[in-house]
Design a protein around this motif. Structure first.
Motif, PDB file in Angstrom:
ATOM      1  N   LYS A 234      42.496  56.600  32.005  1.00  5.28           N
ATOM      2  CA  LYS A 234      41.357  56.220  32.339  1.00  5.28           C
ATOM      3  C   LYS A 234      42.177  54.773  32.992  1.00  5.28           C
ATOM      4  CE  LYS A 234      36.863  55.060  32.885  1.00  5.28           C
ATOM      5  NZ  LYS A 234      35.522  54.225  32.682  1.00  5.28           N
ATOM      6  N   ASP A 235      42.278  53.682  32.037  1.00  6.50           N
ATOM      7  CA  ASP A 235      42.362  52.226  32.335  1.00  6.50           C
ATOM      8  C   ASP A 235      44.111  52.255  33.294  1.00  6.50           C
ATOM      9  OD1 ASP A 235      40.741  51.765  30.339  1.00  6.50           O
ATOM     10  OD2 ASP A 235      41.485  51.240  29.051  1.00  6.50           O
ATOM     11  N   LEU A 236      44.498  53.399  33.673  1.00  2.93           N
ATOM     12  CA  LEU A 236      46.057  53.210  34.240  1.00  2.93           C
ATOM     13  C   LEU A 236      45.586  52.536  36.197  1.00  2.93           C
ATOM     14  CD1 LEU A 236      48.807  55.049  32.329  1.00  2.93           C
ATOM     15  CD2 LEU A 236      48.488  52.606  33.074  1.00  2.93           C
ATOM     16  N   ASP A 237      44.440  53.488  35.620  1.00  2.00           N
ATOM     17  CA  ASP A 237      44.037  54.311  37.215  1.00  2.00           C
ATOM     18  C   ASP A 237      43.520  52.996  37.219  1.00  2.00           C
ATOM     19  OD1 ASP A 237      43.043  55.140  39.566  1.00  2.00           O
ATOM     20  OD2 ASP A 237      41.980  55.918  39.056  1.00  2.00           O
ATOM     21  N   PHE A 238      44.206  51.858  37.856  1.00  2.00           N
ATOM     22  CA  PHE A 238      43.706  50.583  38.311  1.00  2.00           C
ATOM     23  C   PHE A 238      42.293  50.898  40.336  1.00  2.00           C
ATOM     24  CE2 PHE A 238      48.008  48.816  36.510  1.00  2.00           C
ATOM     25  CZ  PHE A 238      47.414  48.358  35.777  1.00  2.00           C
ATOM     26  N   ASN A 239      42.888  51.921  40.962  1.00  2.87           N
ATOM     27  CA  ASN A 239      42.241  51.566  42.500  1.00  2.87           C
ATOM     28  C   ASN A 239      40.682  52.624  42.057  1.00  2.87           C
ATOM     29  OD1 ASN A 239      43.792  54.265  42.160  1.00  2.87           O
ATOM     30  ND2 ASN A 239      45.149  53.270  44.159  1.00  2.87           N
ATOM     31  N   GLY A 240      40.408  52.936  40.938  1.00  3.13           N
ATOM     32  CA  GLY A 240      39.686  53.936  40.529  1.00  3.13           C
ATOM     33  C   GLY A 240      40.180  55.718  41.299  1.00  3.13           C
ATOM     34  N   ASP A 241      41.214  55.708  41.820  1.00  4.15           N
ATOM     35  CA  ASP A 241      40.785  56.710  43.053  1.00  4.15           C
ATOM     36  C   ASP A 241      41.132  58.517  42.097  1.00  4.15           C
ATOM     37  OD1 ASP A 241      44.291  56.602  42.685  1.00  4.15           O
ATOM     38  OD2 ASP A 241      44.527  56.895  43.715  1.00  4.15           O
ATOM     39  N   SER A 242      40.696  58.149  40.305  1.00  8.63           N
ATOM     40  CA  SER A 242      41.662  59.789  39.618  1.00  8.63           C
ATOM     41  C   SER A 242      42.791  59.921  39.852  1.00  8.63           C
ATOM     42  CB  SER A 242      40.271  60.087  39.957  1.00  8.63           C
ATOM     43  OG  SER A 242      38.969  60.387  39.910  1.00  8.63           O
ATOM     44  N   GLU A 243      43.554  59.280  39.974  1.00 10.07           N
ATOM     45  CA  GLU A 243      45.318  59.499  39.870  1.00 10.07           C
ATOM     46  C   GLU A 243      45.642  58.165  39.391  1.00 10.07           C
ATOM     47  OE1 GLU A 243      45.182  62.341  43.694  1.00 10.07           O
ATOM     48  OE2 GLU A 243      45.439  60.674  44.278  1.00 10.07           O
ATOM     49  N   ILE A 244      47.239  58.729  39.281  1.00  9.19           N
ATOM     50  CA  ILE A 244      47.852  57.435  38.600  1.00  9.19           C
ATOM     51  C   ILE A 244      49.596  57.157  39.922  1.00  9.19           C
ATOM     52  CG2 ILE A 244      49.662  56.376  37.337  1.00  9.19           C
ATOM     53  CD1 ILE A 244      47.934  58.023  35.087  1.00  9.19           C
ATOM     54  N   ASP A 245      48.830  56.545  41.020  1.00  7.87           N
ATOM     55  CA  ASP A 245      50.860  56.197  41.522  1.00  7.87           C
ATOM     56  C   ASP A 245      51.645  55.734  40.961  1.00  7.87           C
ATOM     57  OD1 ASP A 245      50.006  53.067  41.864  1.00  7.87           O
ATOM     58  OD2 ASP A 245      48.806  53.575  43.824  1.00  7.87           O
ATOM     59  N   PHE A 246      52.526  55.431  41.342  1.00 10.46           N
ATOM     60  CA  PHE A 246      53.996  55.088  40.964  1.00 10.46           C
ATOM     61  C   PHE A 246      53.762  53.270  40.375  1.00 10.46           C
ATOM     62  CE2 PHE A 246      58.174  53.052  41.680  1.00 10.46           C
ATOM     63  CZ  PHE A 246      59.036  54.125  40.197  1.00 10.46           C
ATOM     64  N   SER A 247      53.160  52.745  41.216  1.00  8.42           N
ATOM     65  CA  SER A 247      52.858  51.109  40.624  1.00  8.42           C
ATOM     66  C   SER A 247      52.219  51.344  39.361  1.00  8.42           C
ATOM     67  CB  SER A 247      52.454  50.318  42.014  1.00  8.42           C
ATOM     68  OG  SER A 247      52.829  50.325  43.036  1.00  8.42           O
ATOM     69  N   GLU A 248      51.380  51.923  39.606  1.00  6.77           N
ATOM     70  CA  GLU A 248      50.185  52.525  38.223  1.00  6.77           C
ATOM     71  C   GLU A 248      50.900  52.510  36.942  1.00  6.77           C
ATOM     72  OE1 GLU A 248      45.843  52.994  39.896  1.00  6.77           O
ATOM     73  OE2 GLU A 248      47.083  54.566  39.462  1.00  6.77           O
ATOM     74  N   PHE A 249      52.308  53.740  37.137  1.00  2.09           N
ATOM     75  CA  PHE A 249      52.957  53.901  36.303  1.00  2.09           C
ATOM     76  C   PHE A 249      54.060  52.924  35.834  1.00  2.09           C
ATOM     77  CE2 PHE A 249      57.489  55.752  35.628  1.00  2.09           C
ATOM     78  CZ  PHE A 249      56.745  56.682  34.687  1.00  2.09           C
TER      79      PHE A 249
END
Length: 92
Positions: free
Chosen positions: A59-74
């Motif tokens: 949950k904390d990885l999802d910085f933009n709150g879109d319920s997905e983890i993009d490459f930048s968040e990864f």
């Protein structure tokens, strides 16, 4: 390629491999992220005291709150874990 270029290419390949499973091909769903953690970072999951910690991490990885983890968040996850490992090894 240099060692750093190779490491970057591997990082991109790992992300793309797991992101291609379901949903959008350029993001990780919660299920894809869990699979990635289980297969690529099993020590992290073993160190977690309970499943709630893993859920909080995702949950904390999802910085933009879109319920997905993009490459930048990864990359933030990998960089943070790398720093923690480096710090731990430096103290030994």
């Amino acid at each position: 390629m240099t060692q750093l270029e190779t490491a970057m290419a591997i990082l991109m390949k790992v992300f793309d491999t797991y992101a291609a499973g379901e949903g959008k091909p350029d993001t990780l769903t919660k299920a894809e992220a869990k699979t990635l953690l289980q297969k690529e970072l099993p020590g992290l999951l073993k160190a977690a005291k309970n499943q709630a910690e893993v859920e909080k991490l995702l949950k904390d990885l999802d910085f933009n709150g879109d319920s997905e983890i993009d490459f930048s968040e990864f990359v933030v996850l990998v960089a943070g874990l790398t720093c923690a490992c480096h710090d731990r090894l430096a103290k030994k």
